[in-house]
Design a protein around this motif. Structure first.
Motif, short mmCIF file in Angstrom:
data_model
loop_
_atom_site.label_atom_id
_atom_site.label_comp_id
_atom_site.label_asym_id
_atom_site.label_seq_id
_atom_site.Cartn_x
_atom_site.Cartn_y
_atom_site.Cartn_z
N MET A 1 0.84 -1.20 0.00
CA MET A 1 0.00 0.00 0.00
C MET A 1 0.87 1.25 0.00
O MET A 1 1.79 1.38 0.80
CB MET A 1 -0.93 -0.01 1.21
N GLY A 2 0.59 2.15 -0.92
CA GLY A 2 1.37 3.37 -1.06
C GLY A 2 2.56 3.23 -1.99
O GLY A 2 3.22 4.22 -2.31
N GLU A 3 2.85 2.02 -2.44
CA GLU A 3 4.00 1.77 -3.31
C GLU A 3 3.61 2.00 -4.76
O GLU A 3 2.45 1.86 -5.14
CB GLU A 3 4.49 0.34 -3.09
N ALA A 4 4.59 2.33 -5.60
CA ALA A 4 4.33 2.51 -7.02
C ALA A 4 3.84 1.20 -7.63
O ALA A 4 4.35 0.13 -7.33
CB ALA A 4 5.59 2.98 -7.73
N LYS B 1 0.19 5.04 -7.76
CA LYS B 1 0.53 4.23 -6.59
C LYS B 1 -0.69 3.44 -6.13
O LYS B 1 -1.82 3.74 -6.48
CB LYS B 1 1.03 5.14 -5.46
N TRP B 2 -0.41 2.44 -5.31
CA TRP B 2 -1.48 1.63 -4.76
C TRP B 2 -2.16 2.39 -3.63
O TRP B 2 -1.80 2.27 -2.48
CB TRP B 2 -0.95 0.29 -4.24
N LYS C 1 -7.52 2.37 -5.86
CA LYS C 1 -6.92 1.52 -6.87
C LYS C 1 -6.83 0.07 -6.39
O LYS C 1 -7.10 -0.86 -7.15
CB LYS C 1 -5.52 2.03 -7.25
N MET C 2 -6.48 -0.12 -5.13
CA MET C 2 -6.41 -1.48 -4.61
C MET C 2 -7.80 -2.12 -4.58
O MET C 2 -7.96 -3.31 -4.87
CB MET C 2 -5.79 -1.49 -3.21
N VAL D 1 -9.45 -7.20 3.67
CA VAL D 1 -8.12 -7.62 3.21
C VAL D 1 -7.23 -6.41 2.90
O VAL D 1 -6.01 -6.46 3.11
CB VAL D 1 -8.25 -8.57 1.99
N ILE D 2 -7.82 -5.31 2.43
CA ILE D 2 -7.02 -4.10 2.19
C ILE D 2 -6.49 -3.55 3.50
O ILE D 2 -5.34 -3.11 3.59
CB ILE D 2 -7.85 -3.05 1.42
N LEU D 3 -7.33 -3.55 4.54
CA LEU D 3 -6.87 -3.10 5.85
C LEU D 3 -5.73 -4.00 6.35
O LEU D 3 -4.74 -3.51 6.90
CB LEU D 3 -8.03 -3.12 6.85
N TYR D 4 -5.86 -5.30 6.13
CA TYR D 4 -4.80 -6.25 6.52
C TYR D 4 -3.51 -5.97 5.74
O TYR D 4 -2.42 -5.93 6.32
CB TYR D 4 -5.27 -7.67 6.27
N LEU D 5 -3.64 -5.75 4.44
CA LEU D 5 -2.46 -5.43 3.62
C LEU D 5 -1.78 -4.16 4.13
O LEU D 5 -0.55 -4.08 4.19
CB LEU D 5 -2.88 -5.23 2.16
N ASN D 6 -2.58 -3.17 4.48
CA ASN D 6 -2.02 -1.90 4.94
C ASN D 6 -1.23 -2.08 6.24
O ASN D 6 -0.24 -1.36 6.47
CB ASN D 6 -3.14 -0.88 5.15
#
Length: 243
Positions: free
Chosen positions: A107-110, A130-131, A135-136, A166-171
């Motif tokens: 998350m936040g990466e190009a 960026k993610w 976008k995610m 899952v996005i919260l988990y990824l973050n």
């Protein structure tokens, strides 16, 4: 001899009749069977599999903004959802790339860059940026729609809350971006507010009555041309008053 010959001819004719009769019966049964079991091409080929939706089904449904779901998202549930991804991705810090790239600090990466030189598809490289949260969310909804031509074979997550989890988990795995602000609810008009324009505004407009403060019932109209400026009766009453 003649009698024997006649008997043999009769037997031969009988056998031939049986054969012809059997052939006729078989032919008749074949025709009838073809009429009963006539095969036609079905309107829709294949077999329906219960529980599987066709691609694009429900695409017209209103999308729920991911920012409105993240405040109530559950990272622990997101870790369970991520198990669907673990066949292709690692997420631990320093984890090796597999079929897909390691997802630590994604998350936040190009988009489609870094990841120890992972060979991203040209389709994903072309997205740019960026993610971020949106976008995610779009990527996890349908990778093929987000980046047509992507090598990602995962069909996507149709449940918006699963995506939020899952996005919260990824973050939380090395990114820790601040959550986006939840969309503001539509403000309701204040009670008693008059319409800004139109016929309703004209109906609701209340003109100020200059007599309202004093309660006077005096005529407030403009005197006609030539009319005396002083009431004659008032002048008579004034003359009688002691001075």
């Amino acid at each position: 001899m003649a009698g024997q010959r006649n008997a043999m001819d009769l037997r031969t004719n009988t056998i031939a009749g049986w054969v012809l009769g059997a052939a006729g019966t078989a032919l008749g049964l074949s025709i009838v069977g073809g009429m009963i079991f006539h095969e036609e091409r079905p309107e829709k080929m294949g077999y329906a599999i219960e529980g599987v939706e066709a691609e694009g089904a429900g695409g017209d449904a209103a999308e729920v903004p991911i920012a409105s779901l993240l405040p109530t998202a559950d990272a622990a549930k997101g870790a369970e959802v991520f198990k669907k991804c673990a066949a292709c991705h690692t997420i631990n810090q320093g984890g090796a790339n597999g079929i897909g790239p390691n997802l630590y600090a994604t998350m936040g990466e190009a988009i489609a860059q870094g990841k120890a030189g992972f060979a991203f598809s040209d389709a994903l490289k072309a997205v740019g940026g960026k993610w971020d949260w949106d976008k995610m969310n779009a990527w996890l909804t349908s990778p093929r729609k987000f980046a047509p031509g992507t090598k990602m074979t995962f069909a996507g997550l149709s449940n918006p809350q699963d995506r939020a989890n899952v996005i919260l988990y990824l973050n939380q795995q090395g990114s820790n971006l601040p959550l986006p602000a939840a969309p503001a609810a539509n403000a309701e008009p204040a009670a008693g507010d008059a319409p800004a324009n139109g016929a309703d505004a004209a109906v609701n407009k209340v003109e100020e009555d200059p007599r309202a403060d004093t309660g006077s019932i005096a005529n407030t109209g403009t005197p006609a041309s030539g009319a005396p400026s002083v009431d004659p009766q008032a002048a008579v009453e004034g003359a009688k008053a002691p001075r």
